[in-house]
Design a protein around this motif. Structure first.
Motif, PDB file in Angstrom:
ATOM      1  N   GLY A 113       0.763  -1.237   0.000  1.00  0.00           N
ATOM      2  CA  GLY A 113       0.000   0.000   0.000  1.00  0.00           C
ATOM      3  C   GLY A 113       0.793   1.286   0.000  1.00  0.00           C
ATOM      4  N   VAL A 114       2.109   1.220  -0.227  1.00  0.00           N
ATOM      5  CA  VAL A 114       2.940   2.420  -0.246  1.00  0.00           C
ATOM      6  C   VAL A 114       2.856   3.067  -1.631  1.00  0.00           C
ATOM      7  N   CYS A 115       2.713   4.388  -1.652  1.00  0.00           N
ATOM      8  CA  CYS A 115       2.500   5.127  -2.902  1.00  0.00           C
ATOM      9  C   CYS A 115       3.598   6.138  -3.193  1.00  0.00           C
ATOM     10  N   ASP A 116       4.786   5.926  -2.723  1.00  0.00           N
ATOM     11  CA  ASP A 116       5.883   6.860  -2.941  1.00  0.00           C
ATOM     12  C   ASP A 116       6.517   6.588  -4.302  1.00  0.00           C
ATOM     13  N   HIS A 117       6.250   7.464  -5.282  1.00  0.00           N
ATOM     14  CA  HIS A 117       6.742   7.275  -6.652  1.00  0.00           C
ATOM     15  C   HIS A 117       8.264   7.168  -6.727  1.00  0.00           C
ATOM     16  N   THR A 118       8.963   7.740  -5.782  1.00  0.00           N
ATOM     17  CA  THR A 118      10.428   7.720  -5.818  1.00  0.00           C
ATOM     18  C   THR A 118      10.994   6.351  -5.461  1.00  0.00           C
ATOM     19  N   LEU A 119      10.167   5.440  -4.950  1.00  0.00           N
ATOM     20  CA  LEU A 119      10.646   4.127  -4.522  1.00  0.00           C
ATOM     21  C   LEU A 119      10.429   3.026  -5.557  1.00  0.00           C
ATOM     22  N   PHE A 120       9.810   3.349  -6.673  1.00  0.00           N
ATOM     23  CA  PHE A 120       9.544   2.357  -7.714  1.00  0.00           C
ATOM     24  C   PHE A 120      10.553   2.486  -8.841  1.00  0.00           C
ATOM     25  N   ASN A 121      10.755   1.388  -9.553  1.00  0.00           N
ATOM     26  CA  ASN A 121      11.647   1.389 -10.715  1.00  0.00           C
ATOM     27  C   ASN A 121      10.797   1.459 -11.973  1.00  0.00           C
ATOM     28  N   PRO A 122      10.725   2.642 -12.584  1.00  0.00           N
ATOM     29  CA  PRO A 122       9.904   2.759 -13.795  1.00  0.00           C
ATOM     30  C   PRO A 122      10.509   1.958 -14.940  1.00  0.00           C
ATOM     31  N   ASN A 123       9.655   1.554 -15.848  1.00  0.00           N
ATOM     32  CA  ASN A 123      10.127   0.835 -17.026  1.00  0.00           C
ATOM     33  C   ASN A 123       9.264   1.248 -18.215  1.00  0.00           C
ATOM     34  N   PRO A 124       9.683   0.919 -19.427  1.00  0.00           N
ATOM     35  CA  PRO A 124       8.952   1.377 -20.618  1.00  0.00           C
ATOM     36  C   PRO A 124       7.474   1.003 -20.646  1.00  0.00           C
ATOM     37  N   GLU A 125       7.121  -0.225 -20.228  1.00  0.00           N
ATOM     38  CA  GLU A 125       5.714  -0.611 -20.300  1.00  0.00           C
ATOM     39  C   GLU A 125       4.850   0.174 -19.312  1.00  0.00           C
ATOM     40  N   ILE A 126       5.397   0.574 -18.186  1.00  0.00           N
ATOM     41  CA  ILE A 126       4.646   1.375 -17.219  1.00  0.00           C
ATOM     42  C   ILE A 126       4.458   2.793 -17.753  1.00  0.00           C
ATOM     43  N   HIS A 127       5.530   3.366 -18.311  1.00  0.00           N
ATOM     44  CA  HIS A 127       5.394   4.699 -18.909  1.00  0.00           C
ATOM     45  C   HIS A 127       4.389   4.684 -20.060  1.00  0.00           C
ATOM     46  N   GLU A 128       4.424   3.646 -20.872  1.00  0.00           N
ATOM     47  CA  GLU A 128       3.485   3.530 -21.994  1.00  0.00           C
ATOM     48  C   GLU A 128       2.049   3.438 -21.482  1.00  0.00           C
ATOM     49  N   TYR A 129       1.843   2.654 -20.426  1.00  0.00           N
ATOM     50  CA  TYR A 129       0.507   2.520 -19.837  1.00  0.00           C
ATOM     51  C   TYR A 129      -0.014   3.878 -19.361  1.00  0.00           C
ATOM     52  N   PHE A 130       0.807   4.595 -18.592  1.00  0.00           N
ATOM     53  CA  PHE A 130       0.348   5.877 -18.054  1.00  0.00           C
ATOM     54  C   PHE A 130       0.217   6.947 -19.149  1.00  0.00           C
ATOM     55  N   THR A 131       0.972   6.836 -20.228  1.00  0.00           N
ATOM     56  CA  THR A 131       0.779   7.744 -21.357  1.00  0.00           C
ATOM     57  C   THR A 131      -0.598   7.498 -21.962  1.00  0.00           C
ATOM     58  N   GLU A 132      -0.973   6.224 -22.116  1.00  0.00           N
ATOM     59  CA  GLU A 132      -2.299   5.878 -22.626  1.00  0.00           C
ATOM     60  C   GLU A 132      -3.398   6.376 -21.690  1.00  0.00           C
ATOM     61  N   VAL A 133      -3.204   6.224 -20.386  1.00  0.00           N
ATOM     62  CA  VAL A 133      -4.179   6.731 -19.414  1.00  0.00           C
ATOM     63  C   VAL A 133      -4.355   8.236 -19.596  1.00  0.00           C
ATOM     64  N   MET A 134      -3.256   8.945 -19.779  1.00  0.00           N
ATOM     65  CA  MET A 134      -3.311  10.403 -19.920  1.00  0.00           C
ATOM     66  C   MET A 134      -3.943  10.851 -21.238  1.00  0.00           C
ATOM     67  N   ASN A 135      -4.024   9.954 -22.239  1.00  0.00           N
ATOM     68  CA  ASN A 135      -4.693  10.301 -23.496  1.00  0.00           C
ATOM     69  C   ASN A 135      -6.177  10.602 -23.282  1.00  0.00           C
ATOM     70  N   GLU A 136      -6.761  10.067 -22.207  1.00  0.00           N
ATOM     71  CA  GLU A 136      -8.175  10.272 -21.897  1.00  0.00           C
ATOM     72  C   GLU A 136      -8.400  11.526 -21.051  1.00  0.00           C
ATOM     73  N   VAL A 137      -7.333  12.199 -20.632  1.00  0.00           N
ATOM     74  CA  VAL A 137      -7.379  13.260 -19.623  1.00  0.00           C
ATOM     75  C   VAL A 137      -7.129  14.621 -20.253  1.00  0.00           C
ATOM     76  N   ASP A 138      -7.883  15.630 -19.800  1.00  0.00           N
ATOM     77  CA  ASP A 138      -7.579  17.001 -20.217  1.00  0.00           C
ATOM     78  C   ASP A 138      -7.365  17.943 -19.031  1.00  0.00           C
ATOM     79  N   LEU A 139      -7.361  17.392 -17.795  1.00  0.00           N
ATOM     80  CA  LEU A 139      -7.074  18.191 -16.604  1.00  0.00           C
ATOM     81  C   LEU A 139      -6.545  17.270 -15.513  1.00  0.00           C
TER      82      LEU A 139
END
Length: 183
Positions: free
Chosen positions: A14-40
């Motif tokens: 349940g920890v949500c500290d973004h600085t403690l995770f190791n990002p990778n291309p598939e995670i960035h791609e996923y969140f880019t897709e999520v942001m395609n639906e967002v305008d704010l």
């Protein structure tokens, strides 16, 4: 009425500290897709200062990997509201709100537009209690961190919130994206 989405990276404990995770291309791609639906994006100060100017610098300098650069371009192009009593300045694409986050989000939700993404752990209980979060997108990382900021602290919610799982995505890294709607 616009949809309000809460999306976050979270550990198994349940920890949500973004600085403690190791990002990778598939995670960035996923969140880019999520942001395609967002305008704010509706930020709290802590998350806003974690995300900006970092991603703005990556977008400007093209200093990340291909997937990081795509995410940076996407997130910096979206309008932002940041709720803060102490923040004195922001970039040109960000408006600062000083008080009443639930009231502000309700007004924004009633305007025409795409999805509003909420990115604040500290405001989450208040926004859930106000009935403003329509969906949750949790990126579960296969790690137990032991300490750090948790999604919700004990006693933060006035009553339980029932959710309906509508999508599960398994990633090669062992991460799992869970998409829930409020019942």
């Amino acid at each position: 009425m616009r949809k309000v989405s809460f999306a976050i990276n979270i550990s198994l404990d349940g920890v949500c500290d973004h600085t403690l995770f190791n990002p990778n291309p598939e995670i960035h791609e996923y969140f880019t897709e999520v942001m395609n639906e967002v305008d704010l994006i509706f930020f709290g100060r802590i998350m806003y200062q974690l995300m900006f100017p970092y991603w703005a610098n990556v977008a400007r300098d093209k200093s990340g990997t291909y997937d990081e650069n795509k995410f940076a371009e996407k997130i910096t192009s979206i309008s932002r509201v940041v709720v803060s009593r102490s923040l004195t300045t922001s970039d040109e694409n960000t408006r600062i709100v000083r008080a009443n986050p639930a009231e502000e989000l309700l007004q924004l939700k009633q305007l025409p537009g795409k999805t509003i993404s909420v990115d604040s752990i500290s405001m989450l209980p208040e926004l859930i209690a106000a009935g403003l979060i329509d969906e949750f997108k949790l990126m579960i990382h296969p790690v137990i961190l032991g300490n750090g900021r948790r999604l919700l602290d004990t006693g933060n919610l006035q009553e339980k919130l029932d959710l309906k799982l509508i999508e599960t995505i398994n990633f090669k890294s062992g991460c799992v994206a869970l998409h829930y709607l409020k019942k």
